[in-house]
Design a protein around this motif. Sequence first.
Motif, PDB file in Angstrom:
ATOM      1  N   LEU A 217       0.866  -1.181   0.000  1.00  8.90           N
ATOM      2  CA  LEU A 217       0.000   0.000   0.000  1.00  8.90           C
ATOM      3  C   LEU A 217       0.901   1.229   0.000  1.00  8.90           C
ATOM      4  O   LEU A 217       1.303   1.734   1.051  1.00  8.90           O
ATOM      5  N   VAL A 218       1.235   1.687  -1.183  1.00 12.60           N
ATOM      6  CA  VAL A 218       2.254   2.726  -1.347  1.00 12.60           C
ATOM      7  C   VAL A 218       1.812   4.025  -0.672  1.00 12.60           C
ATOM      8  O   VAL A 218       0.747   4.568  -0.971  1.00 12.60           O
ATOM      9  N   GLY A 219       2.634   4.493   0.240  1.00  6.88           N
ATOM     10  CA  GLY A 219       2.350   5.743   0.936  1.00  6.88           C
ATOM     11  C   GLY A 219       1.473   5.600   2.157  1.00  6.88           C
ATOM     12  O   GLY A 219       1.233   6.579   2.874  1.00  6.88           O
ATOM     13  N   ASP A 262      11.610   2.552  -0.265  1.00  6.56           N
ATOM     14  CA  ASP A 262      10.358   2.677   0.488  1.00  6.56           C
ATOM     15  C   ASP A 262      10.380   1.675   1.620  1.00  6.56           C
ATOM     16  O   ASP A 262      10.066   0.500   1.448  1.00  6.56           O
ATOM     17  N   VAL A 263      10.705   2.147   2.812  1.00  5.73           N
ATOM     18  CA  VAL A 263      10.821   1.235   3.959  1.00  5.73           C
ATOM     19  C   VAL A 263       9.717   1.469   4.983  1.00  5.73           C
ATOM     20  O   VAL A 263       9.806   0.981   6.115  1.00  5.73           O
ATOM     21  N   THR A 264       8.664   2.197   4.607  1.00 11.28           N
ATOM     22  CA  THR A 264       7.610   2.509   5.574  1.00 11.28           C
ATOM     23  C   THR A 264       6.225   2.033   5.158  1.00 11.28           C
ATOM     24  O   THR A 264       5.343   1.898   6.001  1.00 11.28           O
ATOM     25  N   MET A 326      -6.863   5.127  -0.168  1.00 17.15           N
ATOM     26  CA  MET A 326      -7.232   3.750  -0.491  1.00 17.15           C
ATOM     27  C   MET A 326      -8.186   3.665  -1.680  1.00 17.15           C
ATOM     28  O   MET A 326      -8.464   2.573  -2.172  1.00 17.15           O
ATOM     29  N   LEU A 327      -8.704   4.804  -2.139  1.00 17.03           N
ATOM     30  CA  LEU A 327      -9.595   4.827  -3.293  1.00 17.03           C
ATOM     31  C   LEU A 327      -8.833   4.976  -4.599  1.00 17.03           C
ATOM     32  O   LEU A 327      -9.422   4.889  -5.676  1.00 17.03           O
ATOM     33  N   SER A 328      -7.537   5.211  -4.533  1.00 15.49           N
ATOM     34  CA  SER A 328      -6.715   5.421  -5.725  1.00 15.49           C
ATOM     35  C   SER A 328      -5.980   4.147  -6.118  1.00 15.49           C
ATOM     36  O   SER A 328      -5.347   3.501  -5.266  1.00 15.49           O
ATOM     37  N   GLN A 329      -6.044   3.798  -7.401  1.00 13.96           N
ATOM     38  CA  GLN A 329      -5.329   2.607  -7.862  1.00 13.96           C
ATOM     39  C   GLN A 329      -3.833   2.717  -7.633  1.00 13.96           C
ATOM     40  O   GLN A 329      -3.138   1.702  -7.510  1.00 13.96           O
ATOM     41  N   TYR A 332      -2.103   0.719  -4.815  1.00 17.62           N
ATOM     42  CA  TYR A 332      -2.057  -0.749  -4.771  1.00 17.62           C
ATOM     43  C   TYR A 332      -0.955  -1.312  -5.671  1.00 17.62           C
ATOM     44  O   TYR A 332      -1.126  -1.457  -6.871  1.00 17.62           O
ATOM     45  N   ASP A 333       0.182  -1.603  -5.055  1.00 17.63           N
ATOM     46  CA  ASP A 333       1.276  -2.288  -5.747  1.00 17.63           C
ATOM     47  C   ASP A 333       1.116  -3.779  -5.490  1.00 17.63           C
ATOM     48  O   ASP A 333       1.770  -4.364  -4.628  1.00 17.63           O
TER      49      ASP A 333
END
Length: 437
Positions: A217-219, A262-264, A326-329, A332-333
């Motif tokens: 879940l990027v970001g 991206d470690v978070t 969470m509504l943005s594609q 989702y990676d």
Amino acid sequence: MAMKLETSKLFLGIVLLALGITSCKEDEVFDQGTYNNLIKSSFPVQNVDHNQSWTTIGAATADISVSFNDDGVYDVGLYLEDPIKTTQPTRVYEKKIKGSGRISTKFSYKVASPVVYVGIYDDKGHGMSQAVSISGGRAAATISASVTASAKKPTPQHLSMRFLFEDAFPDAGDYDFNDCVFSVTPILDEDDPKRVTVNVTAEACGSQKTIGAAIRLVGVTTKMLKSYHRTKDFIDAPQPPENTNLKNLPDGDFTTSGDPDDVTSLVMLLFKDIHWVMNPNLGSNGSVQRFYYNAQRSGQPYYGTANVKTATYVFEFNNETDAQRMLSQATYDAFIVESYNGSFWEVHTVQNSRKGALVLHADVHRGTYQEYLNAYVRNYDIGNLPWAIMVPGTAAYPYEGAQITRAYPNFAGWAQNSTANTNWYTRPTSGEVYPLH
């Protein structure tokens, strides 16, 4: 995926083995040009658009002001189809507005139709809609509404993202994009805008490999969340003996990203073995039954059917803005983890520049694995060829052995020009795609 493309597999297997042994002597054992030609010639479309990101679902931000000529309370929603003319339109966001207000949110839309409809309804059987164009990732409008026309508020559906994977990375695949198939459906709670439910549905596996899956879940970080948990698993069955010590995914429901860049970000751990999810019953030999579940034609080798399985994840955010991520594609990676030549490999989409990410295996494979990625993904002109594609949940996936260009003739034109045939997935060849569940 059946045993196909053996010549390329043998060649690449030798190359990877040599690379693994010599590590730093990559140039002495690896012919980049030969590899590029092998991958490019195996892909079912030649002359692929270098700007092609294989995006069918886009991400946008809405900035829409709405005012009414009374103090009534209205349901104001964002729809991907005209809600006045559509029985069950796709709704991507909704809130209640009294007098006047503003919708400011992230959302996803179908690239083939860059428009969002603002649907407005009162509690007396009146409604209206207005189309707003999406340009540059933004949908902006000011609407002054007088809602007097009779209109019943429709029962909406939610936008699902279907992920189609090839399991051969970094080798060439057979490009039927059915080796692992699952859909992701985020739903913002109508009563609590800080709460999001994400349903993940395991649908098919056209492979005999042990394939795991996860979603970064990027970001989205744990600091943004009051709580997060899996409320329903795909199946109620423990891992079989052969999977007990499987290291393709960590144990548990969640972890955090290990990607050096991206470690978070939070990572949803879906499953370690798609076959066990589809059919959690051991065969007569005591092993997992590795059929082509919901992918093969009846009467063909490894034919198998199974009910789709859904897991449910619930996220409670500290504020509405973070919940709207969470509504943005783009959040989702989704990726699979498959084995190749003695190592685990992550297969990500090209979309959103995710191909080549190292989410779960950066520490285990730091060094040699990174060299593989540099050689095969990031620095060369085969970098935008896909082993995974995201499509809308209304799009069917090909049958086993049906290359995507056979299942979808307009795919080739889209691959060669990212602005053409953007609705290719709506026009399948009859008999070449698996019936939707």
